[in-house]
Design an enzyme around this catalytic site. Structure first.
Site, short mmCIF file in Angstrom:
data_model
loop_
_atom_site.label_atom_id
_atom_site.label_comp_id
_atom_site.label_asym_id
_atom_site.label_seq_id
_atom_site.Cartn_x
_atom_site.Cartn_y
_atom_site.Cartn_z
CE LYS A 95 4.87 10.09 6.50
NZ LYS A 95 3.88 9.02 6.43
CE LYS A 99 3.88 5.43 -0.32
NZ LYS A 99 2.76 5.44 0.63
#
Lengths: 290, 290
Positions: free
Chosen positions: A173, A241
């Site tokens: 990811k 983030k």
């Protein structure tokens, strides 16, 4: 023993449609959220609401978490009244959040001590993919845990990949987000260069679409960059983030990722300029120095 | 007056199939190349071969150039025995090469002095697009020149965009190549990060394909990055050349393009490492420091 009783924590943009798809697939779904309003639509569709993660987990074969950051996952799992207090041995945790591989591995190790397996199973595909049940899921953890989880994963995703051991899902990811954010940087620079030489951004977009740069990213983000409509979409603070996860993972692995570093700086500047909740396409404003 | 007699100079990977498509569309096609062997297959399909650009241009309503760099275009047009010597007033030059916007504007201005119009009309879509006649064409120049050229452009491309005045096509192409090369940098960094953490590149590719990063670029270049098969494809020296155009245009326009600068450094390192004729996917070797 097949998993039938499933708890879901994190009923935001992604978690809510994922829980709805689990209900539609026939699972007994429990939910917990701090705000009752977040649970109400799912309760109306047949889910059971619980007051705490621990109480919810006590009646579940598997608990799914879909929250934002490392600290949220740690709090939900191991905080007071957290999931870990309620889980029975032999149960399974599936974390669909995007967090650092290191945190994912630490959580899995801690759950293993109470004989609970964990999959880090971050997703790609956005809100549209969550609603359609067509997410891409990159899972890390034991192969048998992945097979046990498969019916649940199939209810929310279309592309299911067992990437490797604990943390490997988050590594994939992170790589995915890295590719996305650097591509966005490139797109923003393309609009910046063309605009500075007097080319209309809509015309540029038309010409890019027909060629080698054609992509899902260009279809979704190109029109936003061209028009300046930066309503999310994906809030830039989330990609920002993710980029911190990327750079943290790169630091630990000892690799140099200059493109990721550049994109991070662009996203950082956008945060400071008040763009946290704007769509990530708004980085074009930073690149152009609007 | 419709354009029917068309000359083509530059019978390489792109130019040869484009000339073949013009023949198939019914145009009277003339060709010139230094090597007779390059012309032979087209002559066999009905094209007429000429000894010099000037001799070829003398019998043409439009001349198409598909060469590599700024100096090649200038030489072919304005060198001894060049196209400009043969062109009649009222004829048209269409340059499908990827060169700097500044050079394109200078060439157009020089041709205008002999009443010849010029379109800068770089293409995107690669060899496959050239063969299929499905290229994306970004054209700069007068609107009436674009309309005159349309039947020719339709014979070789599917997406035809009149971007703006002289040079605007090259600006759009530079933006396109910028987006491509920065995207490649991001993909290479994604494979680097995942590999450094033990994730199999083929498995990473499988997981990327299902999500937001799905793209034509990933389909073409992802398998090459994953397998390490760096046979071109697009030779990296061409993307490297394009990045110099990008940075030159950025310098003239006074914009900062840090992603393009990073990608350029990666491509530069690949050239020095002997990768000029490798596919651009080979930049993953530089990013990974193989």
């Amino acid at each position: 023993m097949p998993l039938s009783r499933v708890g879901v924590i994190g009923l935001g943009v992604m978690g809510r449609p994922m829980a709805a798809n689990l209900l539609r697939a026939g699972f007994r779904v429990s939910v917990h959220a701090r705000r009752a309003a977040a649970m109400a639509p799912l309760v109306a569709e047949g889910a059971t609401a619980f007051d705490s993660p621990a109480a919810m987990a006590a009646g579940c074969d598997a608990v799914i978490t879909v929250v934002t950051a490392d600290a949220d996952v740690q709090q939900v799992l191991f905080g007071a009244g957290g999931v870990a207090e309620g889980l029975a041995p032999g149960s399974l945790v599936i974390d669909h959040s995007t967090i650092s591989p290191a945190t994912a591995r630490a959580c899995a190790a801690r759950l293993a001590r109470q004989s609970v397996q964990m999959l880090d199973a971050p997703v790609s595909g956005g809100e549209a993919g969550a609603i359609a049940g067509s997410l891409s899921i990159m899972a890390g953890g034991d192969a048998d845990a992945f097979e046990r989880a498969r019916p649940l994963l199939q209810a929310v995703g279309r592309t299911l990949v067992h990437v490797g051991d604990c943390g490997a899902g988050q590594v994939a990811k992170a790589a995915n987000q890295l590719a996305i954010c650097v591509t966005l940087q490139g797109m923003a620079e393309a609009f910046c260069l063309a605009g500075a030489q007097g080319v209309d951004p809509q015309v540029l977009l038309d010409s890019l679409r027909g060629g080698t740069t054609a992509s899902r990213m260009l279809e979704v983000m190109g029109p936003k960059m061209a028009s300046g409509d930066a309503r999310a979409g994906v809030e830039s603070r989330l990609h920002w983030k993710d980029l911190r996860i990327v750079l943290d993972a790169a630091r630990r692995a000892g690799v140099a990722l200059p493109g990721a570093a550049i994109a991070t700086q662009t996203f950082s500047a956008l945060q400071k300029a008040g763009g946290e909740r704007l769509d990530s396409s708004a980085i074009v404003r930073i690149v152009r120095r609007d």
